[in-house]
Write a protein that holds these residues in place. Structure first.
Motif, PDB file in Angstrom:
ATOM      1  N   UNK A 170       0.843  -1.186   0.000  1.00 57.59           N
ATOM      2  CA  UNK A 170       0.000   0.000   0.000  1.00 57.59           C
ATOM      3  C   UNK A 170       0.886   1.248   0.000  1.00 57.59           C
ATOM      4  N   UNK A 171       0.674   2.132  -0.963  1.00 62.06           N
ATOM      5  CA  UNK A 171       1.562   3.281  -1.131  1.00 62.06           C
ATOM      6  C   UNK A 171       1.586   4.159   0.116  1.00 62.06           C
ATOM      7  N   UNK A 172       0.426   4.443   0.695  1.00 64.16           N
ATOM      8  CA  UNK A 172       0.383   5.310   1.872  1.00 64.16           C
ATOM      9  C   UNK A 172       1.148   4.702   3.035  1.00 64.16           C
ATOM     10  N   UNK A 173       0.943   3.413   3.281  1.00 66.30           N
ATOM     11  CA  UNK A 173       1.612   2.769   4.416  1.00 66.30           C
ATOM     12  C   UNK A 173       3.107   2.646   4.169  1.00 66.30           C
ATOM     13  N   UNK A 174       3.499   2.300   2.947  1.00 67.89           N
ATOM     14  CA  UNK A 174       4.923   2.186   2.660  1.00 67.89           C
ATOM     15  C   UNK A 174       5.620   3.538   2.774  1.00 67.89           C
ATOM     16  N   UNK A 175       4.969   4.585   2.320  1.00 67.59           N
ATOM     17  CA  UNK A 175       5.553   5.925   2.468  1.00 67.59           C
ATOM     18  C   UNK A 175       5.694   6.288   3.940  1.00 67.59           C
ATOM     19  N   UNK A 176       4.680   5.924   4.744  1.00 70.44           N
ATOM     20  CA  UNK A 176       4.754   6.193   6.185  1.00 70.44           C
ATOM     21  C   UNK A 176       5.958   5.494   6.797  1.00 70.44           C
ATOM     22  N   UNK A 177       6.141   4.225   6.471  1.00 69.24           N
ATOM     23  CA  UNK A 177       7.248   3.475   7.052  1.00 69.24           C
ATOM     24  C   UNK A 177       8.597   4.020   6.581  1.00 69.24           C
ATOM     25  N   UNK A 178       8.687   4.373   5.316  1.00 70.19           N
ATOM     26  CA  UNK A 178       9.942   4.933   4.798  1.00 70.19           C
ATOM     27  C   UNK A 178      10.273   6.235   5.512  1.00 70.19           C
ATOM     28  N   UNK A 179       9.261   7.087   5.679  1.00 76.14           N
ATOM     29  CA  UNK A 179       9.482   8.375   6.351  1.00 76.14           C
ATOM     30  C   UNK A 179       9.890   8.161   7.806  1.00 76.14           C
ATOM     31  N   UNK A 180       9.175   7.280   8.501  1.00 75.11           N
ATOM     32  CA  UNK A 180       9.445   7.077   9.924  1.00 75.11           C
ATOM     33  C   UNK A 180      10.726   6.280  10.174  1.00 75.11           C
ATOM     34  N   UNK A 181      11.206   5.582   9.163  1.00 78.03           N
ATOM     35  CA  UNK A 181      12.429   4.798   9.337  1.00 78.03           C
ATOM     36  C   UNK A 181      13.656   5.674   9.508  1.00 78.03           C
ATOM     37  N   UNK A 182      13.593   6.883   8.956  1.00 80.96           N
ATOM     38  CA  UNK A 182      14.722   7.797   9.038  1.00 80.96           C
ATOM     39  C   UNK A 182      15.851   7.486   8.077  1.00 80.96           C
ATOM     40  N   UNK A 183      15.615   6.621   7.091  1.00 81.82           N
ATOM     41  CA  UNK A 183      16.706   6.222   6.199  1.00 81.82           C
ATOM     42  C   UNK A 183      16.470   6.634   4.750  1.00 81.82           C
ATOM     43  N   UNK A 184      15.405   7.371   4.485  1.00 78.02           N
ATOM     44  CA  UNK A 184      15.063   7.698   3.094  1.00 78.02           C
ATOM     45  C   UNK A 184      16.190   8.436   2.389  1.00 78.02           C
ATOM     46  N   UNK A 201      19.040   6.778   0.178  1.00 79.85           N
ATOM     47  CA  UNK A 201      18.782   6.134  -1.110  1.00 79.85           C
ATOM     48  C   UNK A 201      18.791   7.137  -2.254  1.00 79.85           C
ATOM     49  N   UNK A 202      19.339   6.701  -3.381  1.00 79.88           N
ATOM     50  CA  UNK A 202      19.341   7.516  -4.588  1.00 79.88           C
ATOM     51  C   UNK A 202      18.023   7.397  -5.344  1.00 79.88           C
ATOM     52  N   UNK A 203      17.284   6.332  -5.075  1.00 80.32           N
ATOM     53  CA  UNK A 203      15.989   6.115  -5.725  1.00 80.32           C
ATOM     54  C   UNK A 203      15.116   5.283  -4.810  1.00 80.32           C
ATOM     55  N   UNK A 204      13.829   5.578  -4.813  1.00 77.93           N
ATOM     56  CA  UNK A 204      12.851   4.816  -4.028  1.00 77.93           C
ATOM     57  C   UNK A 204      11.712   4.432  -4.954  1.00 77.93           C
ATOM     58  N   UNK A 205      11.439   3.143  -5.019  1.00 81.67           N
ATOM     59  CA  UNK A 205      10.373   2.629  -5.869  1.00 81.67           C
ATOM     60  C   UNK A 205       9.360   1.879  -5.001  1.00 81.67           C
ATOM     61  N   UNK A 206       8.104   2.359  -4.987  1.00 84.53           N
ATOM     62  CA  UNK A 206       7.007   1.642  -4.331  1.00 84.53           C
ATOM     63  C   UNK A 206       6.138   1.080  -5.445  1.00 84.53           C
ATOM     64  N   UNK A 207       6.077  -0.238  -5.525  1.00 82.22           N
ATOM     65  CA  UNK A 207       5.455  -0.882  -6.681  1.00 82.22           C
ATOM     66  C   UNK A 207       4.287  -1.764  -6.246  1.00 82.22           C
ATOM     67  N   UNK A 208       3.414  -2.068  -7.198  1.00 78.78           N
ATOM     68  CA  UNK A 208       2.259  -2.935  -6.930  1.00 78.78           C
ATOM     69  C   UNK A 208       2.678  -4.393  -6.859  1.00 78.78           C
ATOM     70  N   UNK A 209       3.613  -4.770  -7.708  1.00 83.01           N
ATOM     71  CA  UNK A 209       4.081  -6.156  -7.775  1.00 83.01           C
ATOM     72  C   UNK A 209       5.565  -6.147  -8.093  1.00 83.01           C
ATOM     73  N   UNK A 210       6.231  -7.215  -7.686  1.00 79.02           N
ATOM     74  CA  UNK A 210       7.651  -7.356  -8.005  1.00 79.02           C
ATOM     75  C   UNK A 210       7.809  -8.522  -8.974  1.00 79.02           C
ATOM     76  N   UNK A 211       7.814  -8.195 -10.243  1.00 78.34           N
ATOM     77  CA  UNK A 211       8.015  -9.183 -11.287  1.00 78.34           C
ATOM     78  C   UNK A 211       9.064  -8.632 -12.247  1.00 78.34           C
TER      79      UNK A 211
END
Length: 242
Positions: free
Chosen positions: A129-143, A146-156
């Protein structure tokens, strides 16, 4: 071939995730147990029925807490023939809210591993879920690491290929580090890249897959720290010990 970019999974690779879902699955099993056959192991029977529901719903709901909760509610309604009390549905909703508000807990060694990999370009590749993943990335303090961040629907393979193309990355110079053979390793190997599997303490049933046998670009690490050590400072992937 040297490595220019290092991809890292997020959930259960850099921070804990599946262990929180296990608590939710236990609650779900407790709620539906009265509707299952007396001879059933309530946890296993509930788990199997829920996994089947989640697999069916992933194309519409995607991955993450919201999709899992909708699947739990649907599955509970089916098991109970739509007689489950509203109070039990409310318990599942409240549990989802608890998960959405849970602090991000980095795995031991995650920060040290990122420090060790700082000489490479880093890409965070996570699905859910984009909203939840963004929340975790922000709260992790490690964003910012990274040179790039990809939040995707599927990993294929197609999704990875598109992400790598967006950032001008040659798949042959890319290594993906993650806990899921199905989502983090096999798709990248199929593109000609490298994969380092870092098993987590538990794996979601949907993510189970067989490890590649004798694959020249596949490695297994016991921890995120060991995975970073396998990626030598020169940018080449170290050969497995022994």
């Amino acid at each position: 071939m040297t490595i220019d970019w290092v991809g890292l999974d997020a959930d259960d690779t850099l921070w804990h995730n599946e262990s929180y879902f296990i608590t939710s699955y236990e609650l779900f099993a407790e709620i539906v147990a009265p509707y299952l056959a007396p001879t059933d192991d309530p946890y296993q029977a509930a788990h199997d029925l829920l996994i089947a529901t989640e697999i069916r719903n992933i194309p519409q709901f995607g991955y993450g807490i919201k999709g899992a909760t909708l699947s739990m509610i649907e599955c509970a309604l089916e098991i109970s023939h739509r007689t489950i009390p509203a109070e039990d549905v409310w318990r599942l909703v409240e549990r989802a809210k608890e998960m959405m508000a849970h602090p991000v807990e980095l795995l031991d060694g995650a920060l040290d591993a990122l420090d060790a990999l700082a000489c490479h370009r880093l890409m965070l590749v996570t699905k859910g879920d984009v909203m939840d993943q963004r929340r975790k990335i922000e709260h992790s303090g490690i964003a910012e690491r990274f040179d790039a961040i990809e939040i995707v629907h599927e990993k294929d393979p197609q999704t990875y290929a598109a992400a790598l193309d967006r950032h001008g990355v040659d798949p042959r110079r890319f290594v993906m580090v993650g806990n899921s053979l199905r989502s983090d390793i096999h798709p990248v190997l199929a593109l000609g890249g490298w994969g380092i599997h870092v098993p987590y303490e538990t794996t979601w049933a949907i993510e189970h897959a067989e490890a590649p046998e004798d694959h020249p670009r596949f490695r297994v690490a016991r921890s995120i720290t060991e995975a970073a050590e396998l990626i030598a400072g020169s940018g080449s992937i170290a050969a497995p010990a022994g």
